[in-house]
Write a protein that holds these residues in place. Sequence first.
Motif, short mmCIF file in Angstrom:
data_model
loop_
_atom_site.label_atom_id
_atom_site.label_comp_id
_atom_site.label_asym_id
_atom_site.label_seq_id
_atom_site.Cartn_x
_atom_site.Cartn_y
_atom_site.Cartn_z
N GLY A 168 0.78 -1.23 0.00
CA GLY A 168 0.00 0.00 0.00
C GLY A 168 0.81 1.29 0.00
N THR A 169 2.07 1.23 -0.40
CA THR A 169 2.89 2.44 -0.48
C THR A 169 2.34 3.37 -1.56
OG1 THR A 169 4.83 1.18 0.20
CG2 THR A 169 5.23 3.31 -0.84
N SER A 170 2.45 4.64 -1.32
CA SER A 170 1.94 5.62 -2.28
C SER A 170 2.57 5.42 -3.66
CB SER A 170 2.27 7.04 -1.79
OG SER A 170 2.12 7.98 -2.83
N PRO A 171 1.78 5.32 -4.70
CA PRO A 171 2.32 5.20 -6.06
C PRO A 171 3.23 6.37 -6.45
CG PRO A 171 -0.02 4.70 -6.06
CD PRO A 171 0.31 5.26 -4.71
N VAL A 172 2.93 7.55 -5.90
CA VAL A 172 3.77 8.72 -6.18
C VAL A 172 5.17 8.50 -5.60
CG1 VAL A 172 4.08 11.19 -5.75
CG2 VAL A 172 1.81 10.29 -6.28
N ALA A 173 5.24 7.95 -4.38
CA ALA A 173 6.54 7.67 -3.76
C ALA A 173 7.31 6.64 -4.58
CB ALA A 173 6.34 7.17 -2.33
N ILE A 174 6.62 5.61 -5.03
CA ILE A 174 7.27 4.56 -5.82
C ILE A 174 7.83 5.13 -7.12
CG2 ILE A 174 6.86 2.42 -7.11
CD1 ILE A 174 4.78 1.70 -4.94
N TYR A 175 7.09 6.04 -7.72
CA TYR A 175 7.51 6.62 -8.99
C TYR A 175 8.73 7.52 -8.85
CZ TYR A 175 7.17 9.10 -13.47
OH TYR A 175 7.44 9.63 -14.70
N THR A 176 8.85 8.23 -7.72
CA THR A 176 9.86 9.28 -7.61
C THR A 176 11.12 8.87 -6.85
OG1 THR A 176 8.68 10.13 -5.65
CG2 THR A 176 8.19 11.16 -7.77
N LEU A 177 11.15 7.72 -6.20
CA LEU A 177 12.34 7.30 -5.47
C LEU A 177 13.35 6.65 -6.42
CD1 LEU A 177 10.79 5.81 -2.21
CD2 LEU A 177 12.18 7.89 -2.40
N MET A 178 14.61 6.91 -6.22
CA MET A 178 15.64 6.35 -7.11
C MET A 178 15.65 4.82 -7.10
SD MET A 178 19.79 6.67 -7.16
CE MET A 178 19.92 5.47 -5.83
N PRO A 179 15.63 4.14 -5.94
CA PRO A 179 15.72 2.67 -5.97
C PRO A 179 14.58 2.00 -6.73
CG PRO A 179 16.17 3.51 -3.77
CD PRO A 179 15.64 4.66 -4.56
N THR A 180 13.42 2.67 -6.80
CA THR A 180 12.28 2.07 -7.50
C THR A 180 12.09 2.65 -8.91
OG1 THR A 180 10.88 3.64 -6.27
CG2 THR A 180 11.01 1.39 -5.45
N HIS A 181 13.04 3.46 -9.36
CA HIS A 181 12.97 3.99 -10.73
C HIS A 181 14.34 3.90 -11.39
CE1 HIS A 181 10.02 6.56 -13.21
NE2 HIS A 181 10.93 6.07 -14.03
N MET A 182 15.00 2.79 -11.17
CA MET A 182 16.35 2.57 -11.69
C MET A 182 16.36 1.75 -12.98
SD MET A 182 19.16 3.77 -10.29
CE MET A 182 20.43 2.52 -10.58
N ASP A 183 15.18 1.35 -13.47
CA ASP A 183 15.13 0.43 -14.61
C ASP A 183 15.97 0.92 -15.79
OD1 ASP A 183 12.62 0.66 -12.99
OD2 ASP A 183 12.11 -1.20 -14.02
N GLY A 184 15.67 2.13 -16.27
CA GLY A 184 16.36 2.64 -17.44
C GLY A 184 17.82 2.94 -17.17
N LEU A 185 18.13 3.51 -16.01
CA LEU A 185 19.51 3.83 -15.66
C LEU A 185 20.37 2.57 -15.61
CD1 LEU A 185 18.70 6.43 -12.87
CD2 LEU A 185 19.97 6.94 -14.96
N ALA A 186 19.85 1.53 -14.94
CA ALA A 186 20.64 0.29 -14.78
C ALA A 186 20.75 -0.48 -16.10
CB ALA A 186 20.01 -0.58 -13.70
N LEU A 187 19.65 -0.57 -16.85
CA LEU A 187 19.71 -1.30 -18.12
C LEU A 187 20.55 -0.54 -19.15
CD1 LEU A 187 16.08 -2.73 -18.45
CD2 LEU A 187 18.16 -3.90 -17.69
N GLY A 188 20.52 0.78 -19.08
CA GLY A 188 21.43 1.56 -19.92
C GLY A 188 22.87 1.25 -19.58
N GLY A 189 23.15 1.06 -18.28
CA GLY A 189 24.49 0.66 -17.87
C GLY A 189 24.86 -0.71 -18.41
#
Length: 400
Positions: free
Chosen positions: A206-227
């Motif tokens: 039940g964590t806020s979707p806004v928090a999930i969207y804006t935190l680095m650990p939960t929005h690393m998909d593109g950064l890490a796959l680009g790496g």
Amino acid sequence: MTATVSASEPGVAKAGETYDPPSTFSSREYIPALDGLRGIAILAVMLHHFRVMVPKYVLEYPFVALESCGWIGVDLFFALSGFLITGILIDTRGAPGYARTFYARRALRIVPLYLVAVFVLSLVFDLGDVKWWYWTHSTNLLIAHAGRWNVTAINTTHLWSLAVEEQFYLVWPLLVALCPPRRLGLLCVAVAAGGAVFRVVLLAHGTSPVAIYTLMPTHMDGLALGGALAVARRRTGAWSALSPWARSLGKIRAPLWGILVALAVLVMLALNPGADKEGAAMQAIGYPLVAVAAVTLVAATIEAPPGSALDRWLSSAMLRTLGKYSYCLYIVHYPLAYFLLRARPDFRELASVGGPQMPGQLLFFAIAGAASFAIAWVSYRVLESPFLRLKRHFPMRIAK
């Protein structure tokens, strides 16, 4: 967005360890098409934030659907940054002044414009108790803590992505330095997968979707796959397997690109009507798909044959120019839209004159886009370029 990284890459790694860089690719090489790709990203974000119309007619709905997906421009920025930054770190790992040079060059690119922007925002808006979140480049943490967007000053919520990039820049050089080169690609994939799993766990609790969207650990998909793509680009075996596939994507003809974009929009709308970036299906499934698509586009861009449709588009002067100024464009366009919408004529009313709203929408996009570009053009020459020239005091040294 994201602060601009010079559009190029690859080279070598630490002496005695296992990177086999293609001889035609180095961190000092400039790839014009990557600037064009950055131009696509900023156009998508501006399209998303400049919407004033509410569709009334059938022909207006495709435009609104495309606009609704414009937030993925940020994820394209992330994929580009992950690819370029990881490549630079790999190439300079083990060189004298590895960390000092990296942080100095990044600071010269990011900090001057950002601090001036925050100073201006503090004069225009009453930042009050939240001002230090702006000054410390951590508005994403403020938004995540509150679990809502309106905790920031109006039309400054977009700065969350710059905060994510800054936090990435802080931790990633250390991880690259400590991770054995042969394991770095695995680490990148593990970070992306771990973030996706963490996102699902938080959603389930039940964590806020806004928090999930804006935190680095939960929005690393593109950064890490680009790496991960940057690592693969430096391994002869990996790239010999991937490059034919990437090159075949680069050869796709113009009409098929239009079909692919239309299909991508339909998939986004199927995952969540309105392409809401905070929907559960989008966060659980959509983010990884967006990141994979963005990294795939980066791979296709660097392998696109000269003269192909993709190469011609992304190497065009217009897109490369937008990419060059994308950092300032990203910062100023959204607050500027706020003031334009409060001016006269009222573009929301103008958009509905005579029924169809598309003319008014296009007029607003043209005016807001031109004003944003004018500010970015001046900023680059008066503010950014003098600091960028100081990078000569921190030359990037490729490890031998």
